[in-house]
Write a protein that holds these residues in place. Structure first.
Motif, mmCIF file in Angstrom:
data_model
loop_
_atom_site.group_PDB
_atom_site.id
_atom_site.type_symbol
_atom_site.label_atom_id
_atom_site.label_comp_id
_atom_site.label_asym_id
_atom_site.label_seq_id
_atom_site.Cartn_x
_atom_site.Cartn_y
_atom_site.Cartn_z
ATOM 1 N N UNK A 185 47.476 36.082 40.089
ATOM 2 C CA UNK A 185 46.530 35.333 39.240
ATOM 3 C C UNK A 185 45.101 35.858 39.389
ATOM 4 N N UNK A 186 44.437 35.848 38.277
ATOM 5 C CA UNK A 186 43.007 36.185 38.303
ATOM 6 C C UNK A 186 42.265 34.993 37.698
ATOM 7 N N UNK A 187 41.460 34.333 38.498
ATOM 8 C CA UNK A 187 40.679 33.200 37.978
ATOM 9 C C UNK A 187 39.674 33.715 36.952
ATOM 10 N N UNK A 188 39.311 32.835 36.021
ATOM 11 C CA UNK A 188 38.490 33.288 34.888
ATOM 12 C C UNK A 188 37.159 33.908 35.334
ATOM 13 N N UNK A 189 36.516 33.268 36.323
ATOM 14 C CA UNK A 189 35.209 33.808 36.731
ATOM 15 C C UNK A 189 35.371 35.131 37.458
ATOM 16 N N UNK A 190 36.500 35.301 38.122
ATOM 17 C CA UNK A 190 36.743 36.580 38.807
ATOM 18 C C UNK A 190 37.029 37.661 37.761
ATOM 19 N N UNK A 224 46.054 35.764 44.711
ATOM 20 C CA UNK A 224 45.000 35.700 43.682
ATOM 21 C C UNK A 224 44.032 36.848 43.921
ATOM 22 N N UNK A 225 43.400 37.230 42.846
ATOM 23 C CA UNK A 225 42.433 38.321 42.945
ATOM 24 C C UNK A 225 41.084 37.747 43.356
ATOM 25 N N UNK A 226 40.437 38.447 44.273
ATOM 26 C CA UNK A 226 39.103 38.037 44.719
ATOM 27 C C UNK A 226 38.078 39.042 44.195
ATOM 28 N N UNK A 227 36.820 38.623 44.271
ATOM 29 C CA UNK A 227 35.751 39.536 43.838
ATOM 30 C C UNK A 227 35.821 40.837 44.613
ATOM 31 N N UNK A 228 36.097 40.690 45.892
ATOM 32 C CA UNK A 228 36.076 41.888 46.743
ATOM 33 C C UNK A 228 37.161 42.884 46.333
ATOM 34 N N UNK A 267 28.876 39.206 42.714
ATOM 35 C CA UNK A 267 29.717 38.055 42.339
ATOM 36 C C UNK A 267 28.944 36.737 42.388
ATOM 37 N N UNK A 268 29.475 35.776 41.688
ATOM 38 C CA UNK A 268 28.907 34.430 41.758
ATOM 39 C C UNK A 268 27.901 34.151 40.669
#
Lengths: 334, 564
Positions: free
Chosen positions: A231-236, A289-293, A333-334
């Motif tokens: 999963x990739x969250x929308x903001x990511x 899940x995918x993270x910014x990093x 990010x953020x």
């Protein structure tokens, strides 16, 4: 192992993914000293069913890495040594006139070395652009067309190319279209002191380290299918897109250096590579899940060869790596 | 059996999802509160930064553009902005996803929570859904929002706030030319108001004055009204105000009689002369009190002078004749009436009728002279008032601006002191020339003029000379040094008997007049002054003073004038 295009993937347990990837890595490490990031990059590209371009000066183990990978995987491997006189037909095969026992003559297709699961295109930039371009269809469509007939390549199909730095003599730069087809471009660094010592220890003795096959082609395809479920969250996802778009000099949020030195930015294929690589990295990291990093980690190999520099950058000695670094510095990010 | 197991697995997953979601949401609820508190702190610091910057900007702008009420702006900036900023986070909606992204970034949970929240809210179902929720729940359970959300102000903001505080402080104590201008304007406006009030008061005094003729009243009231209108104009500068006041003063000065020809002075001279004469003491008293109507009544009663002895009549006639001569330059009609009365008293063929006629004529002349005197008095009073106003206007705001330039903001208190001083003066004015009003304000100095003893007198304490101030104070108290009068030596001779031992022989007696003691030879200053003053006036009337010197003599005597 050679499978046809109808190979069906089966769902594998999530735990299997990590274990297999770890095994592949461990086996490669038996032969290759250091180069952790390169090995990780190659594995990510492999799981993503992407092609890899390894760049580095001669003697850094590029070919050795690919050859070891072929030994670790239960896949059919072929190696093409690219030279200036290499012709496209030497790669994709050609129709030859053959005669059967009855004396009938007919044109029959003779497959080239491209018909393998894992193709090592060694020193790809030593061949002429014409020959280099012969890989275009194979890499994207996973098929080759000779004459009027198109033939599917086995699945999985990976091209692992190596190239010497462009400034070296007798090299032909890869065309942009071809570069874009590479999932990752990995720059092989010079080994550290301790690594070099370890290399000496391993390679100057009579025993050669043996590796075993730990994954099949089917497993790789299953792993690839599994990675796509991450999963990739929308903001990511927005962040990943923003990083990719920042390679375009016309974007207002692009760093100053990109605006100054980039001619063209990454294609959507770059974004695909970025996302897929991030997903695989997340799984390799034990996350679902995918993270910014993840995006930040894979941005360099996924985007560096997709940024076309302008003349000013060439004159100033600015590399695309510097631009990607700037992008990651600016787009936080953020 | 397989179906049952699948159902069991599904149920377990559902419970896990629910429990995981509950854990996540609970942590997010805690985190939300801390996010709000952190935002409060953050907003407070930035609002402080903004308020300080805006104050600095306002102060800088104020040095370029002069605008009033900047203190209100600054107060608003320092109250409204921080209050809004601090309270704002509690009005903001922080949804779960936003909260989760914040927690992810702060606790470096690698976007696990935000992904789980999105998965939950948007119903994204993938193969990894249960794992994502479970993974996020595990991470969430390890988080303590109270620790992670401890607010640390950014160094740059702290440095910026300190710098701005210092800059504001510096600006606060540096002299501000615009503030000086503004304070001058305010002081000028305040002074104008005071002057207008004083003029209104003056108008009321004139209206009430019964001694003035209607025409004179109307003329004076119109002039004052015109001046009030001029002073009420917008954007009137100090110079313009002073010019307007000066203009009216000049007009009034033109209407003032030449020195020595003032009806009031002349009537006072007559009163003093009459004071020693028999039969006209009441008249003298009325004149001295400037009650000219009573004086006219008393003059009508002079027909009773027929009862005086011949010698007294003669003496009075002679004195009246001298008075007539004295008044001839100033008021020929009065001089004629006095002369007629003198003749009526001293003439051999004069009868009672002549005396009565002369008395009536004198009464009439005195009434007219009284009107003139009242008018002169009013003119003089108004002129003095205008002098005072002109001086006040000229000084308006200067003192406060000087203080503002010397000590920055502290001047505002001094300005109020100056205003108090002016107010004091105003009070002094409204005291109907009571004379002893000491309306010194706390800001008394050069500009404080409330200490004027009598508005007619025009003596200002605005002198820097300490000696003058002391003298002025002495005069106010009525203390004057007595004057040595040598002529008293012969008048107050005293006999002193010398005693000795009587011996044999012829006795000789010799009377020797000794000079009086020093004490006896002293006359009070107030008596001496008017003697010399009258003499000077008469000398001028006789044309003994060279032309152009009258004013010098007047100023000299004015400076010596004792307090009434």
């Amino acid at each position: 192992m050679k499978t046809d295009d109808n190979t069906r993937t089966m769902e594998i347990p999530i735990e299997e993914f990590g274990k297999t990837a770890k095994k592949i890595e461990e086996e490669i490490r038996k032969v290759i000293v250091g180069q952790a990031e390169i090995i990780r990059g190659v594995i990510i590209a492999l799981i993503a069913e992407g092609h890899v371009l390894l760049e580095g000066v001669p003697g850094l183990g590029k070919t050795m890495l690919i050859r070891t990978l072929s030994e670790v995987l239960d896949l059919e491997f072929s190696r093409i040594q690219f030279t200036p006189d290499l012709m496209p037909a030497d790669i994709i095969g050609t129709n030859i006139l053959s005669e059967d026992g009855a004396g009938n003559k007919a044109l029959t297709y003779q497959q080239g070395p491209i018909f393998a699961n894992l193709v090592l295109a060694d020193e790809i930039n030593r061949a002429t652009p014409k020959t280099q371009s012969s890989l275009l269809e194979a890499m994207q469509e996973r098929s080759v067309t000779v004459g009027t007939k198109t033939r599917k390549l086995p699945s999985p199909f990976f091209v692992m190319a190596t190239q010497n730095p462009l400034e070296m003599e007798g090299t032909y730069p890869l065309p942009e279209a071809q570069l874009d087809r590479f999932f990752f471009k990995l720059l092989v660094p010079y080994p550290e002191d301790l690594e070099l010592l370890e290399i000496m220890n391993r390679t100057t003795i009579s025993t050669v380290p043996k590796v075993s096959k730990v994954a099949s082609g089917e497993m790789i395809l299953n792993m690839s299918a599994l990675a796509k479920e991450v999963l990739v969250a929308s903001h990511v996802a927005e962040y990943g897109i923003k990083v990719m778009l920042a390679t375009h000099p016309d974007k207002e949020f692009a760093p100053k250096s990109v605006k100054q030195f980039a001619r063209y930015g990454s294609s959507p294929r770059g974004a695909q590579a970025l996302f897929l690589a991030a997903k695989i990295r997340a799984l390799l990291d034990g996350r679902y899940n995918v993270a910014f990093e993840d995006f930040r980690e894979v941005a360099m190999p996924a985007l560096r060869h997709r940024i076309l520099l302008n003349y000013e950058a060439v004159m100033e000695g600015v590399t695309s790596d510097a631009l990607v670094k700037d992008i990651l510095d600016v787009i936080q990010p953020g | 059996m397989q179906a049952l197991k699948a159902h069991q697995d599904s149920h377990d997953k559902h419970i896990n999802d629910s429990v995981g979601s509950a854990i996540i949401l609970q942590k997010l609820a805690q985190a939300r509160l801390h996010i709000r508190l952190n935002r409060c702190w953050h907003n407070f610091l930035f609002s402080l930064l903004a308020a300080l910057s805006m104050t600095l900007l306002i102060e800088f702008m104020f040095r370029i553009l002069i605008f009033d009420n900047r203190r209100i702006f600054e107060a608003l900036v320092f109250t409204v902005i921080p209050i809004l900023a601090v309270s704002w986070p509690f009005f903001q909606r922080i949804d779960d996803f936003k909260c989760a992204t914040t927690v992810d970034l702060l606790f470096k949970t690698k976007e696990r929570l935000s992904t789980a929240i999105e998965l939950r809210s948007q119903g994204l179902r993938t193969r990894f859904s249960p794992e994502v929720i479970s993974d996020a729940a595990k991470i969430a359970s390890t988080i303590n929002p109270a620790e992670g959300f401890s607010y640390r102000p950014p160094k740059q903001v702290v440095v910026a706030i300190i710098s701005l505080v210092l800059a504001n402080g510096l600006l606060f104590y540096l002299p501000n030319p615009s503030e000086i201008v503004l304070m001058e304007r305010k002081a000028l406006a305040k002074q104008l108001e005071i002057e207008k009030k004083v003029l209104e008061k003056k108008k009321a005094d004139i209206s009430k004055n019964t001694g003035l003729s209607k025409k004179d009243k109307e003329e004076l009231l119109k002039k004052i009204d015109d001046l009030i209108k001029e002073l009420s104009k917008k954007n009137l500068t100090r110079e313009e105000a002073v010019a307007k006041i000066s203009q009216l003063k000049q007009e009034l000065e033109k209407e003032k009689p030449a020195w020595g020809k003032s009806s009031d002075e002349m009537l006072q001279r007559l009163a003093r002369r009459m004071s020693g004469m028999p039969g006209i003491k009441e008249l003298s008293s009325a004149l001295q009190n400037r009650d000219f109507k009573l004086a006219a009544k008393e003059a009508k009663k002079l027909s009773n002078l027929k009862n005086l002895s011949e010698s007294e009549k003669k003496a009075l006639s002679a004195e009246l004749n001298r008075m007539s001569e004295s008044a001839s330059q100033t008021d020929p009609q009065l001089a004629k009436a006095l002369s007629k009365l003198s003749h009526a008293l001293g003439g051999r063929q004069s009868g009672e009728r002549d005396l009565e006629q002369a008395s009536n004529q004198l009464a009439q002349a005195l009434e007219q002279a009284g009107q003139s005197a009242s008018f002169e008095q009013m003119i003089s009073s108004l002129s003095d008032q205008l002098s005072q106003s002109r001086l006040s206007m000229a000084n308006a705001g200067q003192q406060s601006s000087q203080m503002a330039s010397s000590s920055g903001r502290n001047s505002s208190s001094n300005q109020s002191g100056n205003n108090l001083g002016n107010q004091g003066r105003n009070n002094g004015q409204s005291g109907s020339n009571a004379g002893n009003n000491s309306g010194n304000g706390s800001g008394a100095g050069k500009g404080a003029i409330g200490a004027r003893p009598n508005s007619n007198q025009g003596i200002s304490s605005g002198s820097n000379d300490f000696g003058n101030i002391k003298l002025d104070r002495e005069r106010r108290k009525g203390k004057y040094e007595s004057i040595y009068a040598p002529e008293l030596i012969s008048a107050n001779k005293r006999d002193e008997k010398l005693t000795g031992q009587k011996l044999q022989g012829e006795e000789t007696v010799e009377n020797i007049s000794l000079p009086p003691s020093m004490k006896e030879a002293l006359i009070p200053y107030t008596q001496v002054y008017y003697h010399y003053y009258d003499t000077a006036v008469e000398a001028i009337n006789r044309g003994e003073i060279p032309p152009g010197m009258e004013e010098i003599i007047k100023n000299y005597f004015d400076s010596l004038r004792p307090n009434k």
